[in-house]
Write an enzyme that holds these catalytic residues in place. Structure first.
Site, PDB file in Angstrom:
ATOM      1  N   SER A 152      74.035  53.098  43.499  1.00  0.00           N
ATOM      2  CA  SER A 152      74.280  53.665  44.828  1.00  0.00           C
ATOM      3  C   SER A 152      73.071  53.481  45.737  1.00  0.00           C
ATOM      4  O   SER A 152      73.232  53.291  46.950  1.00  0.00           O
ATOM      5  CB  SER A 152      74.653  55.143  44.716  1.00  0.00           C
ATOM      6  OG  SER A 152      73.642  55.867  44.058  1.00  0.00           O
TER       7      SER A 152
ATOM      8  N   HIS B  29      73.450  49.986  46.998  1.00  0.00           N
ATOM      9  CA  HIS B  29      74.544  49.810  47.951  1.00  0.00           C
ATOM     10  C   HIS B  29      74.299  50.551  49.265  1.00  0.00           C
ATOM     11  O   HIS B  29      74.809  50.126  50.310  1.00  0.00           O
ATOM     12  CB  HIS B  29      75.858  50.250  47.323  1.00  0.00           C
ATOM     13  CG  HIS B  29      76.302  49.344  46.216  1.00  0.00           C
ATOM     14  ND1 HIS B  29      77.077  49.754  45.169  1.00  0.00           N
ATOM     15  CD2 HIS B  29      76.047  48.023  45.997  1.00  0.00           C
ATOM     16  CE1 HIS B  29      77.290  48.746  44.353  1.00  0.00           C
ATOM     17  NE2 HIS B  29      76.672  47.670  44.835  1.00  0.00           N
TER      18      HIS B  29
END
Length: 398
Positions: free
Chosen positions: A71, A74
């Site tokens: 995460s 991203h």
């Protein structure tokens, strides 16, 4: 103690895509639950901050180790239009980092150590939940704090742990004392930093997926940290065959070390046919989608369910992605299969159970394939966009 600290900070522009509407929990210009629809032009910076002070019920933690999560990658990765890849709760600028372990330095009044049921004194080794739940809303009352209606998340919209210090409410902390017999020195904190991602996998395959019966077959799609943690958990849970689908040779080898009995390279063989061959035509009771590529991966899972002899298969979707899954309802109906979503880890004793598994032989530390310093975090987050040789890159604080 010094008064200033450096921290890895993500900044981005609030620039909603056409048609975006603020949700009930969004805050104009500051926070959204649909990150990839709003935040544009992400940048990683190392900024200087005042060292925070603990208030009532809070503790100041000196961070010892913090892993880079997908995460993090991203949130800092732009698509072709400049928008971040991460689709969930985000609020910038924000210090990244949520897979943390460290030592309690100072405790505010009323900060209780749940292991001893006494106030923190300082010196305790701890890890922390990443999801900050309120404990008052309906989902929290129902026992689902990872779906809290007032959810905040460390390193997503609340300052995280790619820093020397972090302040957190004591209720989110868990003692690392059970790990001390097995892990010494820095290894204690490396292991402690893996509790959070392992808990994500535990929540996915045990709490949300419902676990398995010893002797069942399972298939893990994706050899990232969550997928590999799931291999270890399900093998410990009694799976007859743990089949990992992963094209990277280095991650495939790590998968075998973590409990996978077989590894499939889906770029070289037909995924469904190979699953059925390895299981004598039965397929699997549980499939974990941990790739974040549902349009690529799900058709193969669906084919294995349709052509296999196992009824009641569960597909657990744990990877975050904007893309829609190409689902054929007939397959789910005829084969009595189901698709389950899994988010995060909090609730139902996930953290202490993972810690106890690790304390009694489920060694997750092979997942850490590279250790870096704080100033190296930005370049490694960027590197992980395209280079998957490393599994878990962990920042170890000086």
């Amino acid at each position: 103690m010094m008064s200033k600290m450096k921290a890895v900070t993500l900044v981005a522009d609030w620039d909603p895509r056409p048609g975006f509407k603020l949700g009930a929990k969004d805050i104009e210009g500051k926070q959204t639950y649909l990150g990839s629809k709003v935040w544009r032009n992400p940048k990683l910076e190392i900024r200087e901050y005042d060292i925070p002070k603990p208030g009532k019920g809070e503790v100041l933690i000196e961070v010892k180790a913090c892993g880079i999560c997908g995460s993090d990658v991203h949130m800092a990765q732009p698509d072709d239009d400049g928008y971040i890849f991460y689709p969930g709760l985000t609020g910038f600028p924000c210090i990244l980092g949520h897979e943390l372990s460290g030592v309690v330095v100072e405790a505010g009044p009323g900060a209780i150590d749940k292991r001893t049921n006494k106030p923190y004194k300082g010196g305790e080794a701890v890890t922390a939940e990443e999801m900050l739940w309120c404990g008052e809303c309906q989902p929290c009352a129902d026992g689902w704090p990872n779906h809290c209606e007032r959810l905040n998340e460390i390193g997503f919209n609340v300052n995280g742990a790619f820093a020397k210090y972090i302040v957190l409410p004591a209720k989110y902390l868990w003692s690392l004392d059970p790990l001390k017999e097995r892990y010494k020195g820095d290894d204690l904190f490396l292991a402690g930093s893996l509790v959070e991602p392992t808990s994500v996998a535990y929540n996915a395959v045990i709490e949300r997926g419902g676990g398995i019966r010893p002797g069942d077959n399972v298939v893990i799609c994706g050899g990232g940290p969550i997928g590999l943690a799931a291999c270890a958990i399900l093998k410990r849970h009694g799976a007859a065959r743990v089949i990992l689908s992963e094209p990277s040779a280095t991650r495939a080898e790590l998968g075998r070390k973590m409990g996978a009995d077989y590894v499939i390279d889906p770029t070289k063989v037909d995924f469904a046919e190979e699953v059925l061959r390895l299981t004598d035509g039965y397929g699997a009771s549980l499939y974990l989608e941990a790739t974040g590529l549902p349009t690529v991966v799900y058709p193969g899972i669906e084919k294995a369910i349709w052509e296999g002899r196992t009824l009641n298969s569960t597909v657990v979707v744990v990877a975050r992605a904007d893309a829609k899954m190409p689902v054929t309802g007939e397959v789910l109906q005829v084969r009595r299969a189901r698709i389950i979503g899994a988010q995060g880890h909090s609730g139902h004793g996930t953290f202490p159970r993972v810690i106890e598994c690790m304390a009694t032989g489920m060694d997750m530390t092979p997942l850490i394939t590279k250790k870096i310093k704080l100033e190296e975090v930005p370049e490694n987050i960027i590197m992980l966009r395209t280079d998957r040789k490393e599994c878990k890159i962990t920042c170890v604080m000086d």
